[in-house]
Design a protein around this motif. Structure first.
Motif, PDB file in Angstrom:
ATOM      1  N   LEU A  17      -4.382 -11.006 -12.051  1.00 57.99           N
ATOM      2  CA  LEU A  17      -4.101 -11.701 -13.305  1.00 57.99           C
ATOM      3  C   LEU A  17      -3.229 -10.858 -14.225  1.00 57.99           C
ATOM      4  N   LYS A  18      -2.349 -11.525 -14.956  1.00 58.11           N
ATOM      5  CA  LYS A  18      -1.640 -10.852 -16.041  1.00 58.11           C
ATOM      6  C   LYS A  18      -2.636 -10.553 -17.163  1.00 58.11           C
ATOM      7  N   PRO A  19      -2.393  -9.524 -17.961  1.00 56.72           N
ATOM      8  CA  PRO A  19      -3.247  -9.297 -19.128  1.00 56.72           C
ATOM      9  C   PRO A  19      -3.297 -10.552 -20.005  1.00 56.72           C
ATOM     10  N   GLY A  20      -4.493 -10.958 -20.391  1.00 60.44           N
ATOM     11  CA  GLY A  20      -4.660 -12.194 -21.162  1.00 60.44           C
ATOM     12  C   GLY A  20      -4.770 -13.440 -20.303  1.00 60.44           C
ATOM     13  N   GLY A  21      -4.682 -13.275 -18.966  1.00 57.19           N
ATOM     14  CA  GLY A  21      -4.775 -14.426 -18.071  1.00 57.19           C
ATOM     15  C   GLY A  21      -6.201 -14.941 -17.942  1.00 57.19           C
ATOM     16  N   TYR A  22      -6.316 -16.221 -17.597  1.00 61.85           N
ATOM     17  CA  TYR A  22      -7.622 -16.881 -17.495  1.00 61.85           C
ATOM     18  C   TYR A  22      -8.024 -17.096 -16.036  1.00 61.85           C
ATOM     19  N   PHE A  23      -9.336 -17.057 -15.821  1.00 68.90           N
ATOM     20  CA  PHE A  23      -9.908 -17.169 -14.483  1.00 68.90           C
ATOM     21  C   PHE A  23     -11.106 -18.110 -14.529  1.00 68.90           C
ATOM     22  N   SER A  33     -12.529  -5.728 -17.155  1.00 66.42           N
ATOM     23  CA  SER A  33     -12.825  -6.010 -18.555  1.00 66.42           C
ATOM     24  C   SER A  33     -12.371  -7.425 -18.905  1.00 66.42           C
ATOM     25  N   TRP A  34     -13.322  -8.244 -19.363  1.00 68.34           N
ATOM     26  CA  TRP A  34     -13.057  -9.649 -19.681  1.00 68.34           C
ATOM     27  C   TRP A  34     -13.486  -9.914 -21.124  1.00 68.34           C
ATOM     28  N   ASN A  35     -12.706 -10.714 -21.826  1.00 69.51           N
ATOM     29  CA  ASN A  35     -13.116 -11.137 -23.168  1.00 69.51           C
ATOM     30  C   ASN A  35     -12.274 -12.333 -23.597  1.00 69.51           C
ATOM     31  N   LYS A  95      -8.911 -12.079 -18.862  1.00 69.45           N
ATOM     32  CA  LYS A  95      -8.654 -10.641 -18.645  1.00 69.45           C
ATOM     33  C   LYS A  95      -8.218 -10.003 -19.953  1.00 69.45           C
ATOM     34  N   ASN A  96      -8.863  -8.911 -20.297  1.00 70.65           N
ATOM     35  CA  ASN A  96      -8.501  -8.201 -21.528  1.00 70.65           C
ATOM     36  C   ASN A  96      -7.054  -7.720 -21.480  1.00 70.65           C
ATOM     37  N   PHE A  97      -6.438  -7.698 -22.642  1.00 78.88           N
ATOM     38  CA  PHE A  97      -5.089  -7.159 -22.760  1.00 78.88           C
ATOM     39  C   PHE A  97      -5.128  -5.642 -22.589  1.00 78.88           C
TER      40      PHE A  97
END
Length: 196
Positions: free
Chosen positions: A124-130, A166-168, A194-196
């Motif tokens: 995932l790119k930083p900030g991407g959703y899963f 790290s997820w938020n 995914k955290n930035f």
């Protein structure tokens, strides 16, 4: 991936292709989190219904499935190549705006789940959703069709995700679905960023 489970899906690929998905409620909610035209990796695409919906909505969908037979059915439906990809072979880094894994990671052996989630986090790119969904329970095992399931609890899922990266935020909703075996199952629906 459990070999017996893979063989089940390979042997039932056409039957899955004949099951028409008419509602995409959770998928549409997930896509609303992404920018128009975002790049989405689909894991365990089955016969391709969800990727077809993504493509129709203008998203750059990348469907994959661990079963060559399923990937072939999806390719036929979508009119484009569908990659055969096992979860442990995900090798991209910062490549996708979203990862959609509907009712597939529930087949990853419990002790290997955090490792697979870490590969998804990396892709995932930083900030991407899963998004992923799991049948819930207390212990791993096989269903009446001999498919392996990891049957996590909300707490064990949160621990696996935390180990992976790290997820938020990370949210877990509960619900019920009727599966291929005709039985209702209690589900956990996870959306994580995914955290930035």
């Amino acid at each position: 991936m459990d070999e017996q489970t893979l063989q089940f899906y390979g042997g039932h690929a056409q039957a899955y292709a004949e099951r028409e998905v008419t509602k995409h409620t959770r998928l549409i909610r997930f896509l609303a989190l992404l920018a128009p035209g975002a790049t989405v990796l689909e894991l365990g695409c089955g016969a391709g219904a969800d990727s077809a919906e993504m493509l129709a909505r203008g998203f750059d969908a990348h469907p994959t499935d661990g079963s060559p037979e399923m990937a072939s059915e999806a390719s036929r439906r979508l009119g484009r190549p569908v990659e055969t990809l096992l979860f442990h072979d995900i090798d991209k880094v910062d490549a996708y705006d979203g990862v959609w894994a509907n009712a597939c990671l529930l087949h990853v052996p419990r002790l290997e789940l955090a490792r697979v989630l870490a590969l998804i986090w990396r892709a995932l790119k930083p900030g991407g959703y899963f998004y992923a969904s799991f049948k819930t329970g207390a212990a791993e095992g096989r269903d009446s069709l001999s498919r392996y399931y990891n049957y996590p609890t909300p707490n064990s899922l949160q621990a696996a995700y935390a180990e992976a990266g790290s997820w938020n935020p990370l949210s877990i909703e509960t619900g019920e679905v009727r599966g291929f075996d005709g039985k209702s199952a209690q589900m956990l629906f996870v959306v994580a960023r995914k955290n930035f």
